[in-house]
Scaffold this active site. Structure first.
Site, mmCIF file in Angstrom:
data_model
loop_
_atom_site.group_PDB
_atom_site.id
_atom_site.type_symbol
_atom_site.label_atom_id
_atom_site.label_comp_id
_atom_site.label_asym_id
_atom_site.label_seq_id
_atom_site.Cartn_x
_atom_site.Cartn_y
_atom_site.Cartn_z
ATOM 1 C CE1 TYR A 17 19.962 31.886 -94.720
ATOM 2 C CE2 TYR A 17 19.307 34.039 -95.523
ATOM 3 C CZ TYR A 17 19.786 32.766 -95.767
ATOM 4 O OH TYR A 17 20.100 32.381 -97.047
ATOM 5 N N GLY A 18 22.255 33.277 -91.342
ATOM 6 C CA GLY A 18 23.105 32.084 -91.259
ATOM 7 C C GLY A 18 24.546 32.413 -90.923
ATOM 8 C CD GLU A 92 25.302 34.746 -99.055
ATOM 9 O OE1 GLU A 92 25.238 33.548 -99.412
ATOM 10 O OE2 GLU A 92 25.324 35.061 -97.857
#
Length: 177
Positions: A17-18, A92
């Site tokens: 999403y980024g 992440e």
């Protein structure tokens, strides 16, 4: 139009999403994974439920695991191999408590009458998600676009003497824009 996996090694569905999306700073990792056969682009998808998508320090995007708040979020779905998933987890910081990889339900963007599919997404770690939501005025956005990314600072260009947690703490304690 189900989600079929062309590469039998790529069995893990991951919603981005980024900065992992096409056109953003960390997409080079997914490009590398696609070159080695460790990732396959599946398309543009949207969350079935509303979630807060906010920016943190350095305009880094964070999806908050607070279903029902925020907006339905649009992003990209990839099928990745176990090796690809390990590389995404490393980026992440899942082993360091930066993000958590957790389930999410999606529908193809624009064809939302199709059955939802289950995937994984990287959410902000639960230890700071509520403070991140408050710091953003309990307002999120539905897509991380160039507008939201304006001012994004690559990891290598951030102060190296501060830890991830220092950056989060400073951001949360600073006044809103």
């Amino acid at each position: 139009m189900g989600v079929e996996l062309e590469n039998s090694n790529c069995t893990n569905l991951v919603f981005t999403y980024g900065t992992l999306k096409r056109g953003f700073a960390n997409h080079v990792l997914l490009q590398d994974l696609m070159r080695t056969g460790d990732a396959v682009f599946k398309g543009t998808y949207r969350t079935l439920q509303k979630y807060p998508l906010v920016c943190g320090p350095y305009r880094v995007p964070f999806l908050l695991n607070m279903a029902g708040s925020g907006l339905r979020v649009t992003g990209e779905l990839y099928a990745v191999s176990a090796r690809g998933l390990d590389r995404l987890d490393e980026l992440e910081g899942t082993s360091r408590g930066h993000y958590e990889r957790r389930p999410i339900h999606l529908t193809p963007a624009g064809v939302e009458e199709l059955l939802p599919c289950a995937a994984s997404a990287y959410y902000a770690h639960k230890s700071y998600e509520e403070e991140m939501w408050k710091r953003n005025g309990r307002k999120g956005f539905g897509v991380y676009s160039e507008k939201e990314a304006k001012g994004y600072v690559k990891r290598k260009d951030r102060p190296q003497n501060l830890s991830f947690w220092d950056h989060i703490r400073i951001f949360i304690l600073s006044p809103s824009d």
